[in-house]
Scaffold this motif. Structure first.
Motif, PDB file in Angstrom:
ATOM      1  N   ALA A   1       5.811   4.187   7.315  1.00  0.00           N
ATOM      2  CA  ALA A   1       6.292   3.505   6.274  1.00  0.00           C
ATOM      3  C   ALA A   1       7.388   2.414   6.303  1.00  0.00           C
ATOM      4  N   ASP A   2       7.182   1.476   5.619  1.00  0.00           N
ATOM      5  CA  ASP A   2       8.671   0.315   5.566  1.00  0.00           C
ATOM      6  C   ASP A   2       9.685   1.018   4.661  1.00  0.00           C
ATOM      7  N   ILE A   3       8.931   1.532   3.554  1.00  0.00           N
ATOM      8  CA  ILE A   3      10.195   2.331   2.603  1.00  0.00           C
ATOM      9  C   ILE A   3       9.437   3.721   2.116  1.00  0.00           C
ATOM     10  N   VAL A   4      10.413   4.477   1.563  1.00  0.00           N
ATOM     11  CA  VAL A   4      10.115   5.874   1.220  1.00  0.00           C
ATOM     12  C   VAL A   4      10.353   5.857  -0.344  1.00  0.00           C
ATOM     13  N   VAL A   5       9.327   6.082  -1.131  1.00  0.00           N
ATOM     14  CA  VAL A   5       9.519   6.099  -2.866  1.00  0.00           C
ATOM     15  C   VAL A   5       9.513   7.549  -3.119  1.00  0.00           C
ATOM     16  N   ALA A   6       9.592   7.646  -4.584  1.00  0.00           N
ATOM     17  CA  ALA A   6       9.729   8.971  -5.176  1.00  0.00           C
ATOM     18  C   ALA A   6       8.527   9.727  -4.706  1.00  0.00           C
TER      19      ALA A   6
ATOM     20  N   ALA B   1       0.814  -0.988   0.038  1.00  0.00           N
ATOM     21  CA  ALA B   1       0.052  -0.029   0.036  1.00  0.00           C
ATOM     22  C   ALA B   1       0.825   1.398   0.015  1.00  0.00           C
ATOM     23  N   ILE B   2       0.422   2.085  -0.715  1.00  0.00           N
ATOM     24  CA  ILE B   2       1.072   3.348  -0.597  1.00  0.00           C
ATOM     25  C   ILE B   2       0.212   4.768  -0.194  1.00  0.00           C
ATOM     26  N   GLY B   3       0.792   5.630   0.400  1.00  0.00           N
ATOM     27  CA  GLY B   3       0.034   6.619   0.784  1.00  0.00           C
ATOM     28  C   GLY B   3       0.782   7.990   0.997  1.00  0.00           C
TER      29      GLY B   3
ATOM     30  N   GLY C   1      -2.776   4.314   8.958  1.00  0.00           N
ATOM     31  CA  GLY C   1      -3.199   3.044   9.122  1.00  0.00           C
ATOM     32  C   GLY C   1      -3.096   2.102   8.255  1.00  0.00           C
ATOM     33  N   MET C   2      -3.641   2.396   6.949  1.00  0.00           N
ATOM     34  CA  MET C   2      -3.309   1.466   5.702  1.00  0.00           C
ATOM     35  C   MET C   2      -1.919   1.056   5.678  1.00  0.00           C
ATOM     36  N   VAL C   3      -1.018   2.009   5.446  1.00  0.00           N
ATOM     37  CA  VAL C   3       0.394   2.059   5.445  1.00  0.00           C
ATOM     38  C   VAL C   3       1.074   0.803   6.143  1.00  0.00           C
ATOM     39  N   ARG C   4       0.515   1.022   7.573  1.00  0.00           N
ATOM     40  CA  ARG C   4       1.052   0.243   8.749  1.00  0.00           C
ATOM     41  C   ARG C   4       0.500  -0.998   8.419  1.00  0.00           C
ATOM     42  N   LEU C   5      -0.695  -1.351   7.993  1.00  0.00           N
ATOM     43  CA  LEU C   5      -1.249  -2.565   7.868  1.00  0.00           C
ATOM     44  C   LEU C   5      -0.769  -3.396   6.961  1.00  0.00           C
ATOM     45  N   ALA C   6      -0.389  -2.798   5.871  1.00  0.00           N
ATOM     46  CA  ALA C   6       0.208  -3.543   4.446  1.00  0.00           C
ATOM     47  C   ALA C   6       1.431  -4.423   5.126  1.00  0.00           C
TER      48      ALA C   6
ATOM     49  N   LEU D   1       3.740  -4.305   2.923  1.00  0.00           N
ATOM     50  CA  LEU D   1       4.542  -3.610   2.423  1.00  0.00           C
ATOM     51  C   LEU D   1       4.037  -2.043   2.136  1.00  0.00           C
ATOM     52  N   GLY D   2       4.557  -1.258   3.398  1.00  0.00           N
ATOM     53  CA  GLY D   2       3.906  -0.181   3.455  1.00  0.00           C
ATOM     54  C   GLY D   2       4.706   0.884   3.187  1.00  0.00           C
TER      55      GLY D   2
END
Length: 130
Positions: free
Chosen positions: A105-110, A74-76, A83-88, A90-91
């Protein structure tokens, strides 16, 4: 927003004039203690029924389609995504996202303007992630 005719509202969106929405949130909480309050932008306060929100929706969709939540990404970018990012399993947070989401988040993207979703998909396809 309304559901089918005669049903109660599914969401109330309150938009502030740029001032701190905390007093407004306190007022809503006082009158609707069971409501879920989420902030989707600095000036947007959403009032949702109990049990609503993106985290609940993700959980429901995973169950409906028999998906293991740990295999979902999930991405946000805004607080209502936390909550969605924590639950997935891969957040991901977009690089220009709210600090609350970045922390969860587990990772930060662009950043959004630089193809955040494409960056996440590319990382997943390239191999193991944290």
């Amino acid at each position: 927003m309304n559901g089918p005719a005669g049903s109660p509202p599914t969401k109330v969106m309150l938009i502030s004039d740029g001032r701190n929405p905390a007093p407004l949130a306190d007022l809503v909480t006082h009158h609707c203690p069971d409501a879920l309050l989420v902030q989707s932008e600095d000036t947007y306060l959403e009032v949702l029924p109990p049990g609503a929100g993106k985290e609940s929706a993700l959980r429901e969709l995973a169950a409906r389609y028999g998906m293991d939540i740990t295999r979902i990404a999930a991405i946000g970018d805004n607080p209502n995504d936390t909550g969605m990012v924590r639950l997935a399993g891969l957040g991901a947070a977009v690089g220009d996202g709210h600090p609350q989401v970045l922390k969860a988040a587990d990772i930060v993207v662009a950043p959004c303007s630089e193809g955040a979703v494409a960056d996440l998909v590319g990382r997943i396809l390239d191999g193991p992630l944290p």
